[in-house]
Structure formats: structure tokens, C-alpha cells
Design an enzyme around this catalytic site. Sequence first.
Site, PDB file in Angstrom:
ATOM      1  N   ASP A 187      35.227  37.726  50.196  1.00  0.00           N
ATOM      2  CA  ASP A 187      36.360  38.001  49.301  1.00  0.00           C
ATOM      3  C   ASP A 187      37.143  39.135  49.967  1.00  0.00           C
ATOM      4  OD1 ASP A 187      37.959  37.992  46.903  1.00  0.00           O
ATOM      5  OD2 ASP A 187      36.915  39.809  46.276  1.00  0.00           O
ATOM      6  N   SER A 188      38.264  39.496  49.342  1.00  0.00           N
ATOM      7  CA  SER A 188      39.001  40.640  49.865  1.00  0.00           C
ATOM      8  C   SER A 188      38.262  41.949  49.563  1.00  0.00           C
ATOM      9  CB  SER A 188      40.395  40.678  49.243  1.00  0.00           C
ATOM     10  OG  SER A 188      40.283  40.839  47.841  1.00  0.00           O
TER      11      SER A 188
ATOM     12  N   CYS B 281      36.827  33.757  46.566  1.00  0.00           N
ATOM     13  CA  CYS B 281      38.187  34.279  46.472  1.00  0.00           C
ATOM     14  C   CYS B 281      39.111  33.105  46.133  1.00  0.00           C
ATOM     15  CB  CYS B 281      38.563  34.887  47.820  1.00  0.00           C
ATOM     16  SG  CYS B 281      40.291  35.354  47.950  1.00  0.00           S
TER      17      CYS B 281
ATOM     18  N   GLU C 146      39.618  47.711  42.227  1.00  0.00           N
ATOM     19  CA  GLU C 146      39.089  48.299  43.470  1.00  0.00           C
ATOM     20  C   GLU C 146      39.049  49.831  43.393  1.00  0.00           C
ATOM     21  OE1 GLU C 146      37.816  46.951  46.312  1.00  0.00           O
ATOM     22  OE2 GLU C 146      38.031  44.867  45.661  1.00  0.00           O
TER      23      GLU C 146
ATOM     24  N   CYS D  21      40.787  34.738  39.406  1.00  0.00           N
ATOM     25  CA  CYS D  21      40.573  35.680  40.518  1.00  0.00           C
ATOM     26  C   CYS D  21      39.162  36.203  40.333  1.00  0.00           C
ATOM     27  CB  CYS D  21      41.586  36.825  40.453  1.00  0.00           C
ATOM     28  SG  CYS D  21      41.220  38.187  41.600  1.00  0.00           S
TER      29      CYS D  21
ATOM     30  N   HIS E 125      37.844  38.886  40.997  1.00  0.00           N
ATOM     31  CA  HIS E 125      37.745  40.274  40.514  1.00  0.00           C
ATOM     32  C   HIS E 125      37.710  40.348  38.977  1.00  0.00           C
ATOM     33  CE1 HIS E 125      38.978  41.438  44.592  1.00  0.00           C
ATOM     34  NE2 HIS E 125      38.754  42.700  44.287  1.00  0.00           N
TER      35      HIS E 125
HETATM   36  N1  DGL Z   1      39.377  38.183  44.468  1.00  0.00           N
HETATM   37  C1  DGL Z   1      40.353  37.431  45.179  1.00  0.00           C
HETATM   38  C2  DGL Z   1      40.807  36.219  44.402  1.00  0.00           C
HETATM   39  O1  DGL Z   1      39.979  35.626  43.759  1.00  0.00           O
HETATM   40  C3  DGL Z   1      41.417  38.200  45.918  1.00  0.00           C
HETATM   41  C4  DGL Z   1      42.150  39.228  45.170  1.00  0.00           C
HETATM   42  C5  DGL Z   1      43.133  40.000  46.030  1.00  0.00           C
HETATM   43  O2  DGL Z   1      42.730  40.576  47.043  1.00  0.00           O
HETATM   44  O3  DGL Z   1      44.330  40.000  45.679  1.00  0.00           O
HETATM   45  O4  DGL Z   1      41.923  35.793  44.452  1.00  0.00           O
END
Ligand code: DGL
Length: 287
Positions: free
Chosen positions: A21-22, A84, A161, A193, A195
Site C-alpha cells: 500500500d502507500s 490499495c 498517516e 480505500c 486506510h
Molecule cells: N490506501 C490506498 C488506497 O486504498 C492509498 C491511499 C493513498 O495513498 O492515497 O487507495
Amino acid sequence: MANALRQTSSIHSSGKIGVFDSGVGGLTVLREIVRQLPHESVLYFGDTARLPYGERTPAEILRYVREIIVWMLKREVKMVVMACNTSSALALETVRSEFDVPILGVILPGARAAAKLGRAIGVISTPATAASGAYRQAILEANPSVAVWQVGCPEFVPLIEQNRIHDPYLKTVAQTYLQPLLQARIDTLIYGCTHYPHLAPVLRQILPSQVRLIDPAVPLVQAMTHELDVLGLSSPHAATTTEFYVSGQPSQFARVSARWLGYRPSVSQIDLLALAADPPLSVRSRS
Ligand code: DGL
């Protein structure tokens, strides 16, 4: 896929599952892997030097995803999981045709699960995922009679984050993002997402209790279990390990992730220049 795998001798059942993931978003998928697949070892990569992915162009995302998969294949992963949504929306189809390793994304499992349960479905995601229309398309393919509303939420990932989940500002931002979905009277909301499941306590305060929350990580890991089984790649060992790597500051990632993991992980840094310079040895040429 099975034929393609036979050409890649380094893929075997005792290999790790590569998850990326990011940043800390993929930990919501890791948590589900640990719950459903306790015998599997994981190599986790957070591309923290380049987040948020949700504000990147499709070409940038594709380049990052290719670099990460090449790096993972050199560490002999047996499966790659895009934890992600942004990468899954913008790069999954392309890299699946380029690499001889099973690659799974979050969107299809999440969309199918929601389409089974909901009639009025909201999707909150990064701006890039919302702009791709990937969720709307996948949900309507699964069930053309449902209504879908998508909202891009650019402020969520940076706030998560920065460990600011309980900051009152985040709740105000969440109220603004959810407003059109509340007006549409959604019955189901997808975390579009990885996150966002970290935001559950805040979102639950805003949403009516009858709104179902769908975390695509749950059906994704069910799909992983099936794929590992079919390909004969399920781990034969009971002992597991999780290794963590990031492209940004290891200490920042360790601090934020400790809250979700319940322990402070040991995290190593990968130099972005080295990642980019890795020759794409494992890219299969297809014309
Ligand atoms: N967690 C990721 C997603 O599901 C990336 C979020 C990001 O870095 O913008 O899209």
C-alpha cells in the site's frame, strides 16, 4: 495462470505473500490475512515516501506498482496483494498481464460483496479511485439494479498517516464527505480505500446505525484463500513471519502502525532510487 506459474520456478508454497500500500492502509488487509490465513508469512511494503497515491496520475501509479512487484519477486513472494484501491483501480489489469505471479486487488471482492447486500451503495475513496469509476463499474456489473454514489475524500489519508484520527477536525471533514451519501439515504458504505477502516469509530458516530459498512479486505482474503488453494500454494508451515519495509521514514511508520498492530514492528527502509533502478527481470514480454 497455472501455466504461467510453472515458468516461474521461484514461486512455491513456502514463499511469502507480498502485500503493499502507500502506507498504513494496507495494515487493515494484513489484519484480515492474520485472522483468516494465520499460517501465511507476509512481506509488507508501504510506499510512504510517495503517498498519497490518491493524488497521483495513472502513469505514476503504474510505474510505482511495477517497481514494487519487481522488488517483491526478487524476494520470492508467491502472491502479490494490492492492499490499495488506487493501485487496484489504475494498474491491476495491466500488471496482471505482465507478471507470472498471482496478483489480487481489493475492488472486485469489495464491489461484489456490497452488490449482494445493498440497494443504495456509497463508496468513499481517494480522488483517483473515484475518478476511475472502477467501483461503480464493478458494482453495476454484479448487480445492475442498485444505485451507486462515489465520493473522493482527499483529506483522509494524510490525516490517518499523521495519526490524527481523534482530531475533531477529522470528524468535521468526515461530516462534509458523508453529507451527500446521507442525503442519498445509502444503506451500504464501502471503504474504498484501505486506510479508511481505521476511521470506523468516527464514521460510526456520523452514519445511521442501519448503514452497513463493507471492508473489502474480508472478501479479498477469502479470494486469496481460494486462489492459494487452487494453485497449491497454501503454506505448509505453521510458523509465520511478517517483515515490514517502507520507502520513507521507518520510525514514523513504526509509530503509527504500532497502534493498529498492537506491537511496534521492526521496519526497514528501501531506497527509492534502488527500487526504481531494479531491472524488470520478471516482467513477461507479451505483444
Ligand atoms: N490506501 C490506498 C488506497 O486504498 C492509498 C491511499 C493513498 O495513498 O492515497 O487507495
